[in-house]
Write a protein that holds these residues in place. Sequence first.
Motif, PDB file in Angstrom:
ATOM      1  N   GLY A  88       0.799  -1.226   0.000  1.00  0.00           N
ATOM      2  CA  GLY A  88       0.000   0.000   0.000  1.00  0.00           C
ATOM      3  C   GLY A  88       0.824   1.263   0.000  1.00  0.00           C
ATOM      4  O   GLY A  88       1.751   1.410   0.803  1.00  0.00           O
ATOM      5  N   LEU A  89       0.500   2.166  -0.929  1.00  0.00           N
ATOM      6  CA  LEU A  89       1.059   3.520  -0.915  1.00  0.00           C
ATOM      7  C   LEU A  89       0.026   4.419  -0.251  1.00  0.00           C
ATOM      8  O   LEU A  89      -1.085   4.584  -0.760  1.00  0.00           O
ATOM      9  CB  LEU A  89       1.348   4.003  -2.338  1.00  0.00           C
ATOM     10  CG  LEU A  89       1.830   5.454  -2.477  1.00  0.00           C
ATOM     11  CD1 LEU A  89       3.187   5.631  -1.821  1.00  0.00           C
ATOM     12  CD2 LEU A  89       1.891   5.884  -3.919  1.00  0.00           C
ATOM     13  N   VAL A  90       0.393   5.009   0.884  1.00  0.00           N
ATOM     14  CA  VAL A  90      -0.545   5.800   1.667  1.00  0.00           C
ATOM     15  C   VAL A  90      -0.205   7.277   1.531  1.00  0.00           C
ATOM     16  O   VAL A  90       0.940   7.687   1.741  1.00  0.00           O
ATOM     17  CB  VAL A  90      -0.499   5.379   3.151  1.00  0.00           C
ATOM     18  CG1 VAL A  90      -1.501   6.186   3.973  1.00  0.00           C
ATOM     19  CG2 VAL A  90      -0.767   3.892   3.298  1.00  0.00           C
ATOM     20  N   GLY A  91      -1.198   8.095   1.178  1.00  0.00           N
ATOM     21  CA  GLY A  91      -0.971   9.538   1.068  1.00  0.00           C
ATOM     22  C   GLY A  91      -1.982  10.186   0.157  1.00  0.00           C
ATOM     23  O   GLY A  91      -2.625   9.525  -0.670  1.00  0.00           O
ATOM     24  N   LEU A  92      -2.166  11.494   0.322  1.00  0.00           N
ATOM     25  CA  LEU A  92      -3.058  12.229  -0.565  1.00  0.00           C
ATOM     26  C   LEU A  92      -2.650  12.028  -2.020  1.00  0.00           C
ATOM     27  O   LEU A  92      -1.461  11.908  -2.327  1.00  0.00           O
ATOM     28  CB  LEU A  92      -3.021  13.727  -0.239  1.00  0.00           C
ATOM     29  CG  LEU A  92      -3.678  14.173   1.070  1.00  0.00           C
ATOM     30  CD1 LEU A  92      -3.368  15.640   1.322  1.00  0.00           C
ATOM     31  CD2 LEU A  92      -5.170  13.938   1.049  1.00  0.00           C
ATOM     32  N   LEU A  93      -3.632  12.010  -2.894  1.00  0.00           N
ATOM     33  CA  LEU A  93      -3.340  11.851  -4.327  1.00  0.00           C
ATOM     34  C   LEU A  93      -2.935  13.202  -4.900  1.00  0.00           C
ATOM     35  O   LEU A  93      -3.743  13.952  -5.449  1.00  0.00           O
ATOM     36  CB  LEU A  93      -4.548  11.276  -5.072  1.00  0.00           C
ATOM     37  CG  LEU A  93      -4.583   9.735  -5.120  1.00  0.00           C
ATOM     38  CD1 LEU A  93      -4.768   9.148  -3.734  1.00  0.00           C
ATOM     39  CD2 LEU A  93      -5.690   9.255  -6.047  1.00  0.00           C
ATOM     40  N   ILE A  94      -1.667  13.513  -4.734  1.00  0.00           N
ATOM     41  CA  ILE A  94      -1.052  14.705  -5.311  1.00  0.00           C
ATOM     42  C   ILE A  94       0.250  14.256  -5.972  1.00  0.00           C
ATOM     43  O   ILE A  94       0.887  13.311  -5.505  1.00  0.00           O
ATOM     44  CB  ILE A  94      -0.813  15.810  -4.257  1.00  0.00           C
ATOM     45  CG1 ILE A  94      -0.062  15.275  -3.036  1.00  0.00           C
ATOM     46  CG2 ILE A  94      -2.128  16.419  -3.818  1.00  0.00           C
ATOM     47  CD1 ILE A  94       0.161  16.288  -1.938  1.00  0.00           C
ATOM     48  N   THR A 142      -8.442   3.007  -3.052  1.00  0.00           N
ATOM     49  CA  THR A 142      -9.356   2.869  -1.910  1.00  0.00           C
ATOM     50  C   THR A 142     -10.021   4.177  -1.520  1.00  0.00           C
ATOM     51  O   THR A 142     -11.031   4.162  -0.806  1.00  0.00           O
ATOM     52  CB  THR A 142      -8.609   2.336  -0.677  1.00  0.00           C
ATOM     53  OG1 THR A 142      -7.756   3.359  -0.158  1.00  0.00           O
ATOM     54  CG2 THR A 142      -7.787   1.092  -1.030  1.00  0.00           C
ATOM     55  N   GLY A 143      -9.459   5.319  -1.937  1.00  0.00           N
ATOM     56  CA  GLY A 143      -9.944   6.593  -1.446  1.00  0.00           C
ATOM     57  C   GLY A 143      -9.490   6.832  -0.012  1.00  0.00           C
ATOM     58  O   GLY A 143      -8.633   6.113   0.518  1.00  0.00           O
ATOM     59  N   HIS A 144     -10.091   7.838   0.625  1.00  0.00           N
ATOM     60  CA  HIS A 144      -9.702   8.209   1.989  1.00  0.00           C
ATOM     61  C   HIS A 144     -10.127   7.132   2.982  1.00  0.00           C
ATOM     62  O   HIS A 144     -11.215   6.562   2.878  1.00  0.00           O
ATOM     63  CB  HIS A 144     -10.335   9.546   2.378  1.00  0.00           C
ATOM     64  CG  HIS A 144     -10.090   9.936   3.800  1.00  0.00           C
ATOM     65  ND1 HIS A 144      -8.899  10.463   4.233  1.00  0.00           N
ATOM     66  CD2 HIS A 144     -10.887   9.843   4.903  1.00  0.00           C
ATOM     67  CE1 HIS A 144      -8.960  10.711   5.530  1.00  0.00           C
ATOM     68  NE2 HIS A 144     -10.156  10.337   5.957  1.00  0.00           N
ATOM     69  N   ALA A 145      -9.273   6.851   3.941  1.00  0.00           N
ATOM     70  CA  ALA A 145      -9.595   5.938   5.043  1.00  0.00           C
ATOM     71  C   ALA A 145      -9.613   6.737   6.336  1.00  0.00           C
ATOM     72  O   ALA A 145      -8.624   7.387   6.686  1.00  0.00           O
ATOM     73  CB  ALA A 145      -8.570   4.815   5.120  1.00  0.00           C
ATOM     74  N   LEU A 153      -2.079  -1.164  -3.677  1.00  0.00           N
ATOM     75  CA  LEU A 153      -3.194  -0.316  -3.264  1.00  0.00           C
ATOM     76  C   LEU A 153      -2.757   1.135  -3.124  1.00  0.00           C
ATOM     77  O   LEU A 153      -1.754   1.435  -2.464  1.00  0.00           O
ATOM     78  CB  LEU A 153      -3.775  -0.807  -1.937  1.00  0.00           C
ATOM     79  CG  LEU A 153      -4.458  -2.182  -1.981  1.00  0.00           C
ATOM     80  CD1 LEU A 153      -3.479  -3.301  -1.649  1.00  0.00           C
ATOM     81  CD2 LEU A 153      -5.645  -2.233  -1.030  1.00  0.00           C
ATOM     82  N   ILE A 154      -3.510   2.019  -3.760  1.00  0.00           N
ATOM     83  CA  ILE A 154      -3.290   3.463  -3.638  1.00  0.00           C
ATOM     84  C   ILE A 154      -4.328   3.983  -2.656  1.00  0.00           C
ATOM     85  O   ILE A 154      -5.528   4.000  -2.939  1.00  0.00           O
ATOM     86  CB  ILE A 154      -3.410   4.151  -5.009  1.00  0.00           C
ATOM     87  CG1 ILE A 154      -2.279   3.665  -5.927  1.00  0.00           C
ATOM     88  CG2 ILE A 154      -3.372   5.662  -4.865  1.00  0.00           C
ATOM     89  CD1 ILE A 154      -2.334   4.217  -7.335  1.00  0.00           C
ATOM     90  N   ILE A 155      -3.856   4.404  -1.473  1.00  0.00           N
ATOM     91  CA  ILE A 155      -4.733   4.695  -0.342  1.00  0.00           C
ATOM     92  C   ILE A 155      -4.640   6.177  -0.006  1.00  0.00           C
ATOM     93  O   ILE A 155      -3.564   6.684   0.331  1.00  0.00           O
ATOM     94  CB  ILE A 155      -4.332   3.842   0.874  1.00  0.00           C
ATOM     95  CG1 ILE A 155      -4.408   2.352   0.522  1.00  0.00           C
ATOM     96  CG2 ILE A 155      -5.202   4.170   2.074  1.00  0.00           C
ATOM     97  CD1 ILE A 155      -3.590   1.457   1.426  1.00  0.00           C
ATOM     98  N   GLY A 156      -5.748   6.888  -0.113  1.00  0.00           N
ATOM     99  CA  GLY A 156      -5.748   8.305   0.231  1.00  0.00           C
ATOM    100  C   GLY A 156      -6.797   9.069  -0.539  1.00  0.00           C
ATOM    101  O   GLY A 156      -7.224   8.649  -1.630  1.00  0.00           O
ATOM    102  N   GLY A 157      -7.222  10.177   0.018  1.00  0.00           N
ATOM    103  CA  GLY A 157      -8.194  11.022  -0.639  1.00  0.00           C
ATOM    104  C   GLY A 157      -7.555  11.921  -1.682  1.00  0.00           C
ATOM    105  O   GLY A 157      -6.328  12.026  -1.786  1.00  0.00           O
ATOM    106  N   THR A 158      -8.405  12.580  -2.455  1.00  0.00           N
ATOM    107  CA  THR A 158      -7.946  13.456  -3.528  1.00  0.00           C
ATOM    108  C   THR A 158      -8.389  14.889  -3.251  1.00  0.00           C
ATOM    109  O   THR A 158      -9.593  15.167  -3.199  1.00  0.00           O
ATOM    110  CB  THR A 158      -8.514  13.008  -4.881  1.00  0.00           C
ATOM    111  OG1 THR A 158      -8.162  11.643  -5.117  1.00  0.00           O
ATOM    112  CG2 THR A 158      -7.976  13.870  -6.005  1.00  0.00           C
ATOM    113  N   PRO A 159      -7.448  15.821  -3.054  1.00  0.00           N
ATOM    114  CA  PRO A 159      -7.834  17.233  -2.898  1.00  0.00           C
ATOM    115  C   PRO A 159      -8.559  17.739  -4.147  1.00  0.00           C
ATOM    116  O   PRO A 159      -8.351  17.215  -5.254  1.00  0.00           O
ATOM    117  CB  PRO A 159      -6.491  17.949  -2.723  1.00  0.00           C
ATOM    118  CG  PRO A 159      -5.533  16.882  -2.300  1.00  0.00           C
ATOM    119  CD  PRO A 159      -6.008  15.620  -2.960  1.00  0.00           C
TER     120      PRO A 159
END
Length: 409
Positions: free
Chosen positions: A228-234, A291-294, A259-265
């Motif tokens: 999993g890569l965790v962080g905002l999608l920037i 996954t989007g934001h957790a 898995l790309i884990i994090g929300g998108t600003p």
Amino acid sequence: MNQNDSKNIIYIENGIGYGGAIICLRHLVRNLDRNRYRPLVVTGRTGPHYREIAQEADWRYLPDRRIDVVGMRRRLDQAAWVKQILGLHWLLNQLLARMDDLGNFLPFFLQLLWTAWRFKADLVHANNEPLCNRAALLVGKTLNIPTVCHVRGDLDGSRLMSWSYSLPDHFISVSEWVSRNMQNTLQVPAADISVIYDGIELEKLDLDADGQAFRQQYSLNSETFAVGLVGLLIPWKGQELFLDAAKLLRDKIPNLKMLIIGGTPDDCVGYEKMLRQRVADENLENIVVFTGHASKMEPVYNGLDVVVSASTSPEPLGTVVIESLALARPLIGPDHGGAAEMIEHERTGLLFKHGDAGSLADAILTFYEKPELRQTLGANARAHALKTFAVENHVSQVQAVYERLFREC
């Protein structure tokens, strides 16, 4: 200091989205000595996670972006015809800058000034770099109260950035790397910088969180090797590099899931769309999961076999690194910035050559082939985090900065 002598601290958060900076600020505010300090948190954005702050402290939402100048600039940069007319691109950028000043900066500054004055603030604590928090720092100057700026990012040394770094009375740097960069790039005196690692509430981390629930949610069975890569999608968080590594690994690791884990600003919706298009175009749908934001991260970490931080620009000190270490997770990070400062290669995690998808893929493959290494490094990471990132240490050091400024200013 008795209750009547307590100081009012106004915190201003102007980050691009709900990520590590605001999470660390919430840890700080929750653990302040309320007999000595009364906090008010002001955020330029709102949403469910921001509104939760009101349960922990006084909170105000003051919009700092009424006009989407960033989106306008992006569309302007993409308009090829504009660049065909000499000077037009420059002229339109200047008009957008003035629009930003009048439509965004000025209203936010005036609202913030009024809020700080009504609150009777004794100190301004800007939770992000001086440039994006110049309104908060100018409020401090206007009210003649001390200002602290929490520096969490990279520096470009531009003239405007240099000016903004002349505003704070003191800086809190989240890592030694950031401190050195401030001194070398912007000539900030070392005496004006306190290096204070971000703190987390270690006792509140659920070490036994059910990772299986997370795995089941995304159809990850016992045979799946989940990275999993965790962080905002920037863009600078490294999601594109992560996809490059996925292509290199799909034929080497059976049952691999990336898995790309994090929300998108809001500013990066187009970036997420591009990432998803890449996944489709490169036939990675059976490997890559968004996954989007957790909202609760412990089950996510515990559900992953490997956690990755892949920032392409040096990251000061990512929350992902701190939380992964504390939860004893096998961690991979780039060999620059705060990650290299916090991860001891082959002792508390693995480092890869930043920006190199092949090096990242090799590190992931190493952890896949050596499960005993994952266990050993995870245990070492936990022991290191307990000593380094306790929120009590963080809060004590921040409060010492406040007391120093009250004595000097």
